[in-house]
Design an enzyme around this catalytic site. Sequence first.
Site, PDB file in Angstrom:
ATOM      1  N   LYS A  42      -3.494  -1.892  14.288  1.00 15.45           N
ATOM      2  CA  LYS A  42      -2.727  -0.902  14.932  1.00 15.45           C
ATOM      3  C   LYS A  42      -3.120  -0.850  16.460  1.00 15.45           C
ATOM      4  O   LYS A  42      -4.379  -0.541  16.711  1.00 15.45           O
ATOM      5  CB  LYS A  42      -2.664   0.400  14.274  1.00 15.45           C
ATOM      6  N   GLU A  53       0.789  -1.338   0.001  1.00 16.60           N
ATOM      7  CA  GLU A  53      -0.035  -0.029   0.000  1.00 16.60           C
ATOM      8  C   GLU A  53       0.875   1.187   0.147  1.00 16.60           C
ATOM      9  O   GLU A  53       2.326   1.231   0.348  1.00 16.60           O
ATOM     10  CB  GLU A  53      -0.929  -0.018   1.140  1.00 16.60           C
TER      11      GLU A  53
HETATM   12  N1  PSU Z   1       0.059   0.118   8.528  1.00 12.84           N
HETATM   13  C1  PSU Z   1       0.910   1.134   8.986  1.00 12.84           C
HETATM   14  N2  PSU Z   1       1.004   2.012   8.906  1.00 12.84           N
HETATM   15  C2  PSU Z   1      -0.204   3.037   8.398  1.00 12.84           C
HETATM   16  C3  PSU Z   1      -1.261   2.049   7.795  1.00 12.84           C
HETATM   17  C4  PSU Z   1      -0.963   0.701   7.981  1.00 12.84           C
HETATM   18  O1  PSU Z   1       1.992   0.429   9.690  1.00 12.84           O
HETATM   19  O2  PSU Z   1      -0.479   4.277   8.193  1.00 12.84           O
HETATM   20  C5  PSU Z   1      -2.566   2.701   7.023  1.00 12.84           C
HETATM   21  C6  PSU Z   1      -3.169   1.784   6.286  1.00 12.84           C
HETATM   22  O3  PSU Z   1      -3.277   2.525   4.980  1.00 12.84           O
HETATM   23  C7  PSU Z   1      -4.639   1.352   6.858  1.00 12.84           C
HETATM   24  C8  PSU Z   1      -4.723   3.030   7.418  1.00 12.84           C
HETATM   25  O4  PSU Z   1      -5.572   1.295   5.968  1.00 12.84           O
HETATM   26  O5  PSU Z   1      -3.634   3.213   8.080  1.00 12.84           O
HETATM   27  C9  PSU Z   1      -6.005   2.997   8.277  1.00 12.84           C
HETATM   28  O6  PSU Z   1      -6.525   4.291   8.425  1.00 12.84           O
HETATM   29  P1  PSU Z   1      -8.075   4.505   9.202  1.00 12.84           P
HETATM   30  O7  PSU Z   1      -7.793   4.014  10.539  1.00 12.84           O
HETATM   31  O8  PSU Z   1      -8.338   5.843   8.978  1.00 12.84           O
HETATM   32  O9  PSU Z   1      -8.924   3.435   8.271  1.00 12.84           O
END
Ligand code: PSU
Length: 301
Positions: A158, A24
């Site tokens: 996360k 990604e």
């Molecule tokens: N993994 C990481 N760092 C990130 C992400 C994933 O180590 O920044 C990103 C991914 O793109 C994931 C996003 O889809 O964070 C999640 O964002 P949100 O909580 O707004 O859905």
Amino acid sequence: MIPITYSSEVTKARADGTAIVALESTIITHGMPFPQNVETARLVEDDIKANGATPATIAVMNGRLHIGLEPGELDALGQAEDVAKLSRADIAACIAAGKSGATTVAATMIAAHLAGIHVFATGGIGGVHQGADQSFDISADLHELAQTPVTVVAAGAKAILDLPKTFEVLETLGVPVIAVGQDVIPAFWSATSDMAAPLRMDTAAEIASAQKMRSAMGLRGGQLITNPIPHDAEIPAATLAPIIAKALAEAEAQKISAKAVTPFLLGRIFELTDGRSLEANIALVRNNAKLAAEIAIAMAD
Ligand code: PSU
Ligand code: MN
């Protein structure tokens, strides 16, 4: 017609029918600071090559969906400011309008599936945010896992999230959550947690055949592979807990909402740990890339 551009390496791998791993771009634009973001993106691509597969970093650039970035494109993306963070809701609008954006887990899964790529490596997926009972902030990543047939290798969700609720939602949505080599779900920067893993697999071959069986049975969606961060790189959950709490309190006080929440929290935790969280994040993404390459090769067999 979808305007798709394949990188030269991905074009060759597609012609040869060899294993490809999707990556990604939101982790590059919104998840890590420059220049470590570009350095990490490059290391992760090299890790995938060293393990016998071809990396395909995915992003939208000037209205084209890029499956694999040339080195100069990766550099430009890593330094670009105000790049859109694209998910299922807005990736089509971005392409149609001729604009640029980085793909989250959800959008990367959609693009990978369009390109016939079955495996994707990232750091940690999005999920149910703390306080979601008030904010209703639940990442679109969870619904994507339930409907798009791509195996996502992550170090869990996360740890800024409400992890128990995140895994409850995945269970409700019918997403297989598979822990690698251990009986508990890892917690992103920490290798373990007190959450029992719904499924455990110890080899890439098992993971590949489980995804193939899902497809054969007509079950929609992918699999979440929760791969623990290497123990020597982890930050114990007890060390992180007060730091995460502080970052969450600041986000609330500053009324950070919607797409800004995750980048804000990752940025504050980076500052509050003097960069240690970034070191751990880099280690876990690289570890995930290696496993994803093995799974992609097993699937290609
Ligand atoms: N993994 C990481 N760092 C990130 C992400 C994933 O180590 O920044 C990103 C991914 O793109 C994931 C996003 O889809 O964070 C999640 O964002 P949100 O909580 O707004 O859905
Ligand atoms: Mn959200």
